[in-house]
Design an enzyme around this catalytic site. Structure first.
Site, PDB file in Angstrom:
ATOM      1  N   HIS A  21       0.412  -1.262  -0.037  1.00  0.00           N
ATOM      2  CA  HIS A  21       0.264   0.192   0.125  1.00  0.00           C
ATOM      3  C   HIS A  21       0.542   1.301   0.261  1.00  0.00           C
ATOM      4  O   HIS A  21       2.002   0.964   0.069  1.00  0.00           O
ATOM      5  CB  HIS A  21      -1.044  -0.165   0.985  1.00  0.00           C
ATOM      6  CG  HIS A  21      -0.796   0.097   2.581  1.00  0.00           C
ATOM      7  ND1 HIS A  21       0.730   0.753   3.022  1.00  0.00           N
ATOM      8  CD2 HIS A  21      -0.449  -0.791   3.120  1.00  0.00           C
ATOM      9  CE1 HIS A  21       1.110   0.134   4.435  1.00  0.00           C
ATOM     10  NE2 HIS A  21       0.152  -0.308   4.449  1.00  0.00           N
ATOM     11  N   HIS A  24       4.054   1.465   2.502  1.00  0.00           N
ATOM     12  CA  HIS A  24       4.688   0.690   2.238  1.00  0.00           C
ATOM     13  C   HIS A  24       6.033   1.745   1.099  1.00  0.00           C
ATOM     14  O   HIS A  24       6.916   1.772   0.870  1.00  0.00           O
ATOM     15  CB  HIS A  24       4.474  -0.977   1.516  1.00  0.00           C
ATOM     16  CG  HIS A  24       4.315  -1.292   2.362  1.00  0.00           C
ATOM     17  ND1 HIS A  24       2.847  -1.811   2.190  1.00  0.00           N
ATOM     18  CD2 HIS A  24       4.558  -1.244   3.581  1.00  0.00           C
ATOM     19  CE1 HIS A  24       2.329  -2.568   3.000  1.00  0.00           C
ATOM     20  NE2 HIS A  24       2.995  -2.738   4.145  1.00  0.00           N
ATOM     21  N   CYS A 130       1.595 -10.367  19.321  1.00  0.00           N
ATOM     22  CA  CYS A 130       0.593  -9.843  18.162  1.00  0.00           C
ATOM     23  C   CYS A 130       1.067 -10.226  17.545  1.00  0.00           C
ATOM     24  O   CYS A 130       2.946 -10.437  16.659  1.00  0.00           O
ATOM     25  CB  CYS A 130       0.933  -8.665  17.955  1.00  0.00           C
ATOM     26  SG  CYS A 130      -0.209  -8.104  17.117  1.00  0.00           S
ATOM     27  N   CYS A 133       2.283  -7.693  14.177  1.00  0.00           N
ATOM     28  CA  CYS A 133       3.466  -7.164  14.971  1.00  0.00           C
ATOM     29  C   CYS A 133       4.573  -8.095  14.931  1.00  0.00           C
ATOM     30  O   CYS A 133       5.843  -8.025  15.092  1.00  0.00           O
ATOM     31  CB  CYS A 133       3.520  -6.109  16.069  1.00  0.00           C
ATOM     32  SG  CYS A 133       2.287  -4.836  16.484  1.00  0.00           S
ATOM     33  N   CYS A 155      -3.873  -5.347  20.662  1.00  0.00           N
ATOM     34  CA  CYS A 155      -2.878  -4.968  20.352  1.00  0.00           C
ATOM     35  C   CYS A 155      -3.615  -3.491  19.978  1.00  0.00           C
ATOM     36  O   CYS A 155      -3.979  -3.513  19.566  1.00  0.00           O
ATOM     37  CB  CYS A 155      -2.188  -5.624  18.684  1.00  0.00           C
ATOM     38  SG  CYS A 155      -1.116  -4.080  18.457  1.00  0.00           S
ATOM     39  N   HIS A 158      -2.798  -3.030  16.434  1.00  0.00           N
ATOM     40  CA  HIS A 158      -3.638  -4.037  15.125  1.00  0.00           C
ATOM     41  C   HIS A 158      -4.997  -3.947  16.021  1.00  0.00           C
ATOM     42  O   HIS A 158      -5.917  -4.287  14.522  1.00  0.00           O
ATOM     43  CB  HIS A 158      -2.723  -5.236  14.941  1.00  0.00           C
ATOM     44  CG  HIS A 158      -1.864  -4.647  14.220  1.00  0.00           C
ATOM     45  ND1 HIS A 158      -0.171  -5.206  14.684  1.00  0.00           N
ATOM     46  CD2 HIS A 158      -1.816  -5.082  12.764  1.00  0.00           C
ATOM     47  CE1 HIS A 158       0.553  -4.588  14.197  1.00  0.00           C
ATOM     48  NE2 HIS A 158      -0.691  -4.857  12.732  1.00  0.00           N
ATOM     49  N   LYS A 305      -3.391   5.650  10.846  1.00  0.00           N
ATOM     50  CA  LYS A 305      -2.327   4.551  10.464  1.00  0.00           C
ATOM     51  C   LYS A 305      -2.780   3.709   9.294  1.00  0.00           C
ATOM     52  O   LYS A 305      -3.739   2.839  10.017  1.00  0.00           O
ATOM     53  CB  LYS A 305      -1.854   3.944  10.938  1.00  0.00           C
ATOM     54  CG  LYS A 305      -0.576   3.722  10.912  1.00  0.00           C
ATOM     55  CD  LYS A 305      -0.036   2.412  11.513  1.00  0.00           C
ATOM     56  CE  LYS A 305       0.989   1.607  10.621  1.00  0.00           C
ATOM     57  NZ  LYS A 305       1.733   0.066  10.735  1.00  0.00           N
ATOM     58  N   LYS A 308      -3.271  -2.232   6.373  1.00  0.00           N
ATOM     59  CA  LYS A 308      -4.701  -3.163   4.963  1.00  0.00           C
ATOM     60  C   LYS A 308      -5.698  -3.852   5.879  1.00  0.00           C
ATOM     61  O   LYS A 308      -6.500  -3.745   5.155  1.00  0.00           O
ATOM     62  CB  LYS A 308      -3.815  -4.231   4.620  1.00  0.00           C
ATOM     63  CG  LYS A 308      -3.589  -5.349   3.276  1.00  0.00           C
ATOM     64  CD  LYS A 308      -3.266  -3.936   1.545  1.00  0.00           C
ATOM     65  CE  LYS A 308      -4.629  -4.082   0.475  1.00  0.00           C
ATOM     66  NZ  LYS A 308      -4.849  -3.613  -0.410  1.00  0.00           N
TER      67      LYS A 308
HETATM   68  N1  MSP Z   1       8.635  -6.938   8.374  1.00  0.00           N
HETATM   69  C1  MSP Z   1       8.801  -6.192   8.988  1.00  0.00           C
HETATM   70  C2  MSP Z   1      10.535  -5.436   8.562  1.00  0.00           C
HETATM   71  C3  MSP Z   1      11.474  -5.984   9.197  1.00  0.00           C
HETATM   72  S1  MSP Z   1      12.796  -4.907   8.954  1.00  0.00           S
HETATM   73  C4  MSP Z   1      13.846  -6.058   9.855  1.00  0.00           C
HETATM   74  C5  MSP Z   1       7.596  -4.826   9.097  1.00  0.00           C
HETATM   75  N2  MSP Z   1       7.720  -4.505   7.537  1.00  0.00           N
HETATM   76  S2  MSP Z   1       5.777  -3.442   7.049  1.00  0.00           S
HETATM   77  O1  MSP Z   1       5.591  -4.890   5.325  1.00  0.00           O
HETATM   78  O2  MSP Z   1       5.097  -4.094   7.873  1.00  0.00           O
HETATM   79  O3  MSP Z   1       6.319  -2.606   7.393  1.00  0.00           O
HETATM   80  C6  MSP Z   1       7.335  -2.176   6.719  1.00  0.00           C
HETATM   81  C7  MSP Z   1       7.033  -0.494   6.012  1.00  0.00           C
HETATM   82  O4  MSP Z   1       6.715   0.193   5.684  1.00  0.00           O
HETATM   83  C8  MSP Z   1       7.377   0.575   7.634  1.00  0.00           C
HETATM   84  O5  MSP Z   1       8.574   1.149   7.738  1.00  0.00           O
HETATM   85  C9  MSP Z   1       6.615   0.572   8.287  1.00  0.00           C
HETATM   86  O6  MSP Z   1       6.010   1.833   8.892  1.00  0.00           O
HETATM   87  C10 MSP Z   1       5.376   0.951   6.933  1.00  0.00           C
HETATM   88  N3  MSP Z   1       4.146   0.853   7.076  1.00  0.00           N
HETATM   89  C11 MSP Z   1       3.691   0.251   6.940  1.00  0.00           C
HETATM   90  N4  MSP Z   1       2.168   0.605   7.034  1.00  0.00           N
HETATM   91  C12 MSP Z   1       2.330   1.901   7.504  1.00  0.00           C
HETATM   92  C13 MSP Z   1       1.680   3.525   7.213  1.00  0.00           C
HETATM   93  N5  MSP Z   1       0.515   3.916   7.543  1.00  0.00           N
HETATM   94  N6  MSP Z   1       2.856   4.651   7.116  1.00  0.00           N
HETATM   95  C14 MSP Z   1       3.317   4.645   6.519  1.00  0.00           C
HETATM   96  N7  MSP Z   1       4.721   4.056   6.914  1.00  0.00           N
HETATM   97  C15 MSP Z   1       4.682   2.695   7.191  1.00  0.00           C
HETATM   98  O7  MSP Z   1       7.396  -3.921   9.499  1.00  0.00           O
END
Ligand code: MSP
Length: 525
Positions: A21, A24, A130, A133, A155, A158, A305, A308
């Protein structure tokens, strides 16, 4: 920073349990912009991104879709996560997947090294976990459920019920590292940025650290503990190690020495893993800690925040299909102070696209090149003597380039863009004030007309160079449109720290009909 230093920067590795999304995408374009800037400055740059493919979250997503976890991650990574990089024009140097043998072998070697050094022991554990997380939650992030989860502990991030897990685990002696970590934050005040993130981390560590459970035995989708195959390595330890395994830890010492340590850019939700657990693991293994961790804020949709799992997820293609990848990059990187939360709205995106990109920058480029075509047969004129208003433009360009580079050193991409935007604003005012269309009516003003149009074109040259890390496509179009590609070479080879010097664009260069950089868009319904 002087040119030539090593600059290794990473995104977090994403969970391919689901589709990407815009949150990311935000992390990825920020890191890509920083990497492009350093690459263009001549630093020995390496940008890493990838996917975090083990753990319970993945196992459940696969089960829910009736396939094996490997099939699930292969499908998502190839069909959605690789294409995301294209969609957003990300020029990463490597992509690591935690299911690759290069990673799995090096993770086992690291784990064994920690064990041999006495930092791992076996113990019993019972705590609330969780799966969203992939973390045993601290008290501060456990809240009472509401609605369908009334009576349950959920959590805080979440809003989903936590699971009570009880098992025999291996533990990492994290509790031994509190003082060394506090010392690190003190001696390297920039280790965690921004300040708000640093303060959070310092106060967390000051409360005292508990040992960390680093293996699981109730499922097997993970990397096996080398001396006990009934356990898999905790997914977060597996994931954090990607930053060293991807550059040759345990396999290619020369490359490892060249690249490591890295800068990590992460969302603030995963700050503690990167600023507490990760440096402690590295200290335990006798390796250098990262150069720094920068935590950015969250993209909020409707005040929450975006995620998905809460169904507020927006796919990056929904934006790029309408506005293009440059607008995506520009919008998120300029509109949100890097390190703070920012609210996304279609109205704001559309308004900025129109005002800043189409009317501000795009229009400046098209009217300047159109006037060179009309009044000088498409040949960049020779500037005459510079007047005060021209010299003011030179100064704005020089100051903006220096300020932008300084902002990038602080990871403040938003401030770098606003510094560069002073050139756009100044040039638009300069053209209005000097009214080349009036000068063109008077033969006696021919030399002045040449100076004004050279000044505008040379300002655009600087803008193309300085904005190319943010908007690689539009600036490339502009570069070719200005005819600079033929005389100055490729845009990405223009040294960015010298972009503020005046006079690089050669008079006599022929401009080539420039299509609008930011065409009018059909408003999304
Ligand atoms: N797999 C772990 C990270 C491991 S790194 C050794 C993870 N993955 S994630 O896919 O959930 O998130 C990856 C990144 O996307 C994180 O930096 C997270 O903060 C970012 N984001 C996910 N949702 C977000 C928002 N709504 N806004 C900004 N960034 C977001 O965590």
């Amino acid at each position: 920073m002087t040119s030539g230093g090593s600059f290794y920067i990473t995104t977090p590795i994403y969970y391919p349990s689901d589709l990407p999304h815009i949150g990311h995408g935000y992390t990825s374009v920020a890191v890509d912009t920083l990497a492009r800037w350093h690459r263009q400055a001549g630093d020995d740059t390496w940008m890493l991104t990838g996917t975090d493919e083990h753990g319970q979250k993945m196992l459940r997503a696969a089960a829910a879709n009736g396939v094996t976890p490997q099939q699930w991650v292969d499908k998502l990574v190839t069909e959605s996560w690789f294409p995301l990089l294209e969609t957003l024009d990300v020029a990463n140097d490597d992509f690591i997947r935690t299911t690759q043998p290069r990673h799995e072998q090096a993770v086992q070697a690291f784990f064994q090294a920690l064990y041999d050094r006495g930092y791992i022991y076996a113990g019993e554990y019972e705590a609330l976990y969780c799966v969203g997380c992939e973390e045993f939650k601290p008290e501060s992030e456990i809240v009472d459920g509401t609605g369908p989860f009334e009576g349950l502990k959920v959590c805080a991030i979440h809003s989903k019920p936590l699971e009570l897990l009880q098992e025999k685990n291996y533990f990492f002696k994290l509790s031994e590292f509190g003082d060394r970590l506090l010392d690190l934050y003190k001696t390297e005040p920039d280790f965690v940025r921004p300040d708000s993130a640093r303060n959070e981390v310092v106060s967390f560590v000051k409360q005292g650290l508990k040992d960390l459970s680093i293996s699981r035995s109730t499922f097997d989708w993970g990397i096996k503990v080398p001396w006990d195959e009934s356990h898999v390595i905790y997914v977060w330890v597996d994931a954090l190690l990607n930053y060293v395994t991807a550059v040759g830890y345990g396999a290619d010492d020369e490359n490892f020495q060249r690249r490591w340590p890295a800068y990590h850019v992460v969302g603030k939700d995963i700050l503690r893993f990167h600023a507490v657990i990760w440096p402690a693991l590295l200290m335990a293994a006798g390796l250098e800690v990262p150069r720094g961790v920068f935590a950015h804020g969250w993209l909020l949709v409707g005040g929450e925040k975006m995620s998905k799992s809460k169904l507020t997820g927006i796919a990056p293609t929904e934006i790029t299909d309408v506005f293009g990848s440059d607008a995506y990059r520009f919008y998120f990187l300029s509109a949100i102070p890097f390190g703070h939360d920012g609210s996304f709205s279609w109205e704001d995106l559309s308004a900025r696209y129109q005002a800043e990109l189409a009317n501000g920058f795009g229009n400046l480029a098209s009217r300047t090149t159109a006037m060179i075509e009309r009044y000088f047969e498409g040949i960049v004129p020779v500037p005459g003597e510079y007047a005060e208003s021209d010299l003011a433009v030179h100064k704005t360009v020089a100051d903006a380039a220096a300020a932008a580079d300084a902002a990038i050193e602080r990871f403040r991409i938003d401030e770098a863009i606003s510094a560069v935007w002073t050139i756009v604003d100044e040039l638009n005012g300069y053209i209005t004030d000097n009214a080349p269309w009036m000068l063109a009516k008077d033969d006696a003003q021919r030399a002045r007309l040449g100076t004004v149009l050279y000044t505008a074109a040379e300002g655009l040259r600087a803008l193309a160079v300085l904005l190319s890390p943010v908007m690689p496509e539009a600036t490339e179009k502009l570069w070719v449109g200005l005819g600079a590609a033929e005389t100055l070479g490729r845009l990405q080879d223009q040294p960015i720290r010298a972009a503020g010097g005046w006079g690089a664009l050669r008079p006599g260069t022929s401009v080539n009909g420039l299509a609008p950089l930011f065409p009018r868009v059909e408003q999304p319904a």
